[in-house]
Design a protein around this motif. Structure first.
Motif, short mmCIF file in Angstrom:
data_model
loop_
_atom_site.label_atom_id
_atom_site.label_comp_id
_atom_site.label_asym_id
_atom_site.label_seq_id
_atom_site.Cartn_x
_atom_site.Cartn_y
_atom_site.Cartn_z
N ALA A 82 -36.67 12.78 -67.95
CA ALA A 82 -37.29 11.22 -67.85
C ALA A 82 -36.04 10.30 -68.31
N PHE A 83 -35.28 10.60 -69.09
CA PHE A 83 -33.87 9.85 -69.44
C PHE A 83 -32.95 9.95 -68.36
N TRP A 84 -32.75 11.11 -67.44
CA TRP A 84 -31.82 10.93 -66.55
C TRP A 84 -32.69 10.11 -65.38
N PHE A 85 -33.83 10.33 -65.16
CA PHE A 85 -34.42 9.66 -63.97
C PHE A 85 -34.46 8.42 -64.08
N LEU A 86 -34.41 7.81 -65.30
CA LEU A 86 -34.90 6.31 -65.76
C LEU A 86 -33.25 5.69 -66.13
N ALA A 87 -32.18 6.50 -65.93
CA ALA A 87 -31.09 6.02 -66.29
C ALA A 87 -30.76 5.07 -65.12
N LEU A 126 -32.81 21.27 -75.65
CA LEU A 126 -33.86 21.07 -74.79
C LEU A 126 -33.80 19.73 -74.09
N VAL A 127 -33.46 18.61 -74.66
CA VAL A 127 -33.17 17.27 -74.13
C VAL A 127 -32.19 17.60 -73.12
N ALA A 128 -31.21 18.30 -73.42
CA ALA A 128 -29.86 18.33 -72.42
C ALA A 128 -30.51 19.27 -71.17
N CYS A 129 -30.96 20.34 -71.68
CA CYS A 129 -31.51 21.07 -70.50
C CYS A 129 -32.28 20.43 -69.65
N GLY A 130 -33.30 19.30 -70.10
CA GLY A 130 -34.14 18.64 -69.33
C GLY A 130 -33.35 17.70 -68.36
N VAL A 131 -32.10 17.06 -68.80
CA VAL A 131 -31.28 16.38 -68.10
C VAL A 131 -30.67 17.11 -67.22
N VAL A 132 -30.14 18.31 -67.25
CA VAL A 132 -29.66 19.30 -66.30
C VAL A 132 -30.48 19.57 -65.16
N SER A 133 -31.73 20.01 -65.79
CA SER A 133 -32.77 20.52 -64.52
C SER A 133 -32.95 19.18 -63.62
N ALA A 134 -33.25 18.17 -64.29
CA ALA A 134 -33.51 16.99 -63.51
C ALA A 134 -32.30 16.75 -62.16
N GLN A 135 -31.06 16.79 -62.79
CA GLN A 135 -29.89 16.69 -61.65
C GLN A 135 -30.10 17.68 -60.65
N LEU A 136 -30.48 18.97 -61.11
CA LEU A 136 -30.55 20.14 -60.35
C LEU A 136 -31.58 19.96 -59.15
N GLU A 137 -32.53 19.23 -59.66
CA GLU A 137 -33.91 19.08 -58.66
C GLU A 137 -33.52 17.95 -57.64
N ASP A 776 -31.03 -3.08 -59.92
CA ASP A 776 -29.87 -3.85 -60.44
C ASP A 776 -28.62 -3.08 -59.84
N ALA A 777 -29.08 -1.74 -59.27
CA ALA A 777 -27.72 -0.71 -58.66
C ALA A 777 -28.30 0.19 -57.87
N LEU A 778 -27.92 0.57 -56.80
CA LEU A 778 -28.25 1.44 -55.86
C LEU A 778 -27.56 2.85 -55.91
N SER A 779 -27.31 3.38 -57.08
CA SER A 779 -26.30 4.46 -57.25
C SER A 779 -27.40 5.90 -57.37
N ARG A 780 -28.81 5.53 -57.65
CA ARG A 780 -29.53 6.59 -57.61
C ARG A 780 -29.76 7.50 -56.32
N PRO A 781 -29.85 8.64 -56.25
CA PRO A 781 -29.98 9.45 -54.94
C PRO A 781 -31.38 8.77 -54.05
N TRP A 782 -32.50 8.42 -54.58
CA TRP A 782 -33.70 7.67 -53.84
C TRP A 782 -33.53 6.46 -53.63
#
Length: 808
Positions: A82-87, A126-137, A776-782
């Protein structure tokens, strides 16, 4: 400085250690007093605080002994995702992998005696693992989303289809080509609605037709749901509809397309055939409801029935979720085990419980395949599969450990689900129910010999069943209320009585008869069981319409982001802990809710603008006034729910010339006399019209004078831009222009600027106009498709050049 004399007592030779007379002063030491005592900090606390601390540490140890701390592993994993998706922006995958590696090594080398340190490092890992899995997805998805609306000829292969009962079919197409114009950055997969065809196209057919395609919608208002996020991870790059009926094309598919079709062709064809079979036996909403329970095809259910199910709190029945999977698996498990018990030799020689669990696992797997791999069905299937597999190892099926394992599997496969309402509400209900079940099982029971009499056994059994249904509905309703408010901004007041009335019908009529019908369908003997299912569904629909007639649809509006995060943390503590420490979660929820109620209500916007500029609404107490007589339901319904404004004031329509006339070149310019005429008409309409109400000339312009004296103009035709800039303080147009400001100084929102910012909220303050945007910015993939410029075939800068507008 005074000196402190310390006398050290040493035991005399031969004296016992416990004998005070055996001690004598041996050494006298003088030293200056210290500013802080060497006494351990625990002993310097007040007695009550020290006792509470010791009790807390003791309960933490008890939680750890029972493995409850392990249950928080999916929480930390999901928090990282969630942290990575909401960043606000992406950060390098290499940095995330390096951080995960460092934390993993730290966990491995940390001393086992430092349990608290190891637990902290593991949580961070585990938090870092969640960040990595979000980026990989996100990288794995790589969905190409259409950059802007376009009308083109689309050719694609039918992957899925779903009818709505009114002759319209929704197709998911794998796009093979576009032309007239050719889209430079075409999406790989789209959804398109077609009507007018004599018969629906089969899965695997290649069809073509003229279609209007639009990108997935962004947030209807800032802080609302971004539908492009879900579309990106679902692989859908555009939505649209065909102009007229598309035609079938006889083309030779490439080997790759043929392979992808062959893998899913049989399953999707079987799913469509089952849905058609059910609807042929049970007509109308009854058949559509029954098909939805089996294949998850919901579009054929009428809007009236769907709304009644939603308002009565029974909409969860339609989705193939934990309820459906649990009932189907439970019925099959119990029935198969009873069947095996009829054969004493088999029951004595073989583990019938494990055989029944294997049969139920096969049944739910088939159910999941037929359901079309829906997200809710996938989650329910994983959960039920883990619970049934636990039977093979003689482990309890219903446990929080199994729920945590299910969440870990789902978050590992699809980390993006952590932000979805379906995932959150499903696991919230499951956590609350399993925790409640554990508390109920561990309660102290006082035997009552009077209730054990044979005459009272039927009464106790019936009372126990309805009591269980009551508690289940009550716990499920309370546990999902927070998430319902966050995502849908409303609560259902009468969901409890509706569920109490329908659960016996679902449990004893619909699901058993439906399971029997599915088993008999290959032999053509399923008509009678489906009739029984239809009878039960008719009762459910009648209950839903009755309860929805009572009202009880409570609008709550948007919640502050801080409250939702804190309340979820409290809910997790309440459900995942077993000692009295869980009441910390209760306190967190209570205190945060009290603070929310005491704080002043956030000020609503004065103006709301949709992301395409086609819909603008003036917000006032209890109502919204829009520039459309019939605003689009998809956007306007979200506005009304988020702002809790049920009343709609349509515009006042005026007579006036439309330039250019309909059907002519829309890029024509106005003459100077026409500009003066339009400018005067806009000023007169704003001055004479009712405050906070739009006055409109159809397909030309709308204008309104706000209560604070500012004038707003909305134009559908770029030819009226100059007069609108002169006559209004705020100008909104859906036309995509190359500039973003008026020469007159009026604030201008165009289709191009709104494409970059998303929907907008405006508030008038003493310091000036406050503008809140969805992005505010358009840098996220979606979000990247919003920055794409098809003219240069590149991604442009987020900010537009500040070019003055001549307006002429």
């Amino acid at each position: 400085m005074q000196e402190l004399t310390t006398v050290e007592l040493r035991p005399e030779a031969g004296a016992g250690l416990a004998d005070s007379a055996g001690f004598s002063p041996a050494v006298v030491v003088t030293r200056p007093p210290t500013t802080q005592s060497a006494t351990p900090w625990r002993h310097r606390l007040p007695a009550a605080a020290s006792q509470s601390l010791r009790a807390g540490m003791r309960m933490l140890g008890e939680e750890a002994d029972h493995g409850r701390l392990l249950l928080f592993s999916p929480v930390f994993l999901g928090a990282g995702s969630a942290f990575w998706f909401l960043a606000a922006s992406d950060f390098p995958l290499v940095a995330s992998l390096l951080c995960l590696l460092v934390l993993t090594v730290a966990v491995l080398i940390a001393s086992r005696s430092r349990a608290a340190l190891r637990a902290t490092l593991l949580a961070l890992a585990l938090v870092a693992c969640g960040v990595v899995s979000a980026q990989l997805e996100s990288r794995r998805a790589s969905t190409v989303i259409l950059d802007s609306s376009v009308t083109t000829t689309v050719t694609g292969r039918v992957e899925r289809r779903e009818g709505d009962g009114r002759g319209r079919w929704r197709y998911i197409l794998a796009v093979t080509g576009t032309e007239a114009p050719e889209v430079k950055r075409p999406p790989g997969r789209i959804t398109a609605i077609a009507r007018g065809a004599d018969a629906p196209f089969e899965i695997g057919d290649i069809i073509t037709g003229r279609a209007r395609l639009t990108p997935p919608a962004g947030p209807a208002l800032p802080e609302l749901n971004d539908f492009s996020f879900g579309a990106y991870f679902d692989g859908i790059g555009a939505n649209g509809f065909f102009y007229g009926a598309p035609t079938k094309v006889d083309l030779q598919a490439g080997p790759q397309a043929a392979r992808s079709t062959t893998e899913a062709l049989l399953v999707y064809r079987l799913r469509s055939g089952i849905g058609d079979r059910i609807r042929s036996i049970l007509p109308g909403d009854t058949g559509a409801f029954a098909a939805a329970l089996v294949t998850d095809e919901r579009r054929a259910i009428s809007n009236e029935t769907t709304e009644a199910l939603r308002q009565s709190g029974l909409a969860h029945i339609i989705a193939i979720s934990g309820l459906n999977m649990a009932l189907s698996a439970g019925i099959f498990f119990v029935g198969f085990r009873m069947l095996l018990s009829l054969f004493p030799g088999v029951a004595q020689a073989y583990p019938t419980k494990k055989i029944a669990a294997a049969g139920a696992l096969i049944a739910v797997t088939a159910y999941f395949l037929i359901s079309g791999f829906a997200v809710s069905a996938e989650r329910a299937f994983i959960m039920m599969a883990i619970m049934l597999i636990a039977v093979f190892f003689d482990r309890p099926s219903i446990s929080l450990r199994n729920v945590a394992l299910s969440a870990l599997v789902i978050l590992a496969i699809s980390p993006s689900e952590v932000l979805g309402p379906s995932f959150q509400m499903s696991f919230a209900a499951t956590l609350a129910l399993v925790s409640g079940y554990q508390l109920w099982k561990d309660r102290r029971v006082r035997e009552n010999a009077f209730l054990k009499l044979p005459v009272f056994r039927p009464v106790v059994t019936v009372a126990g069943f309805f009591g269980g249904v009551f508690l289940t509905s009550l716990i499920g309703g309370f546990s999902t209320a927070l998430f319902s408010i966050e995502h849908f901004h409303r609560l259902t007041a009468y969901g409890l009585p509706a569920n109490l009335a329908t659960m016996p019908i679902i449990s004893f009529i619909i699901m058993p008869a439906g399971l029997l019908a599915m088993l008999l369908m290959p032999f053509g003997l399923d008509v009678l069981p489906w009739k029984v299912v239809g009878f039960g569904l008719d009762l459910v629909i009648a209950i839903a319409k009755t309860v929805s007639g009572w009202g009880g649809d409570i609008g709550i509006g948007r919640l502050p982001a801080w409250y939702f995060a804190i309340a979820v943390a409290g809910f997790l503590l309440l459900t995942l802990l077993r000692t009295r420490l869980r009441h910390i979660g209760t306190s967190i929820i209570a205190v945060s809710t009290l603070v929310l109620l005491l704080l002043p209500v956030p000020r609503p916007p004065d103006l709301a603008i949709s992301e395409d500029g086609g819909l603008v609404a003036i917000v006032e107490a209890g109502a919204m006034a829009s520039n459309r007589e019939r605003p689009p339901d998809f956007i306007f319904d979200q506005w009304q729910r988020a702002l809790v404004l049920p009343t709609h004031h349509p515009p006042k329509m005026l007579d006036g010339p439309v330039i250019p006339p309909e059907g002519e070149d829309r890029r024509v310019r106005l003459s100077r006399d026409q500009q003066n005429e339009a400018r005067s008409a806009m000023r007169a309409a704003a001055a004479a019209g009712e405050a906070n109400r739009f006055s409109c000339v159809k397909k030309a312009w709308c204008t309104s004078r706000l209560g604070n004296g500012h004038v707003v103009a909305v134009i559908d035709n770029a030819a009226y831009l100059g007069p609108a800039c002169d006559a209004a303080d705020i100008v909104v147009t859906s036309v995509r222009l190359r500039f973003n400001s008026c020469r007159s100084g009026a604030t201008l929102f165009t289709g191009e600027t709104l494409r970059r910012t998303g929907s907008v909220e405006l508030r008038f303050a003493d310091a000036g106009l406050e503008v809140a945007t969805a992005f505010d910015a358009l840098s996220r993939p979606w979000m990247r498709h919003r920055a794409y410029d098809w003219r240069s075939n590149s991604f442009a800068e987020s900010r537009l050049p500040d070019v003055s507008d001549s307006g002429e």
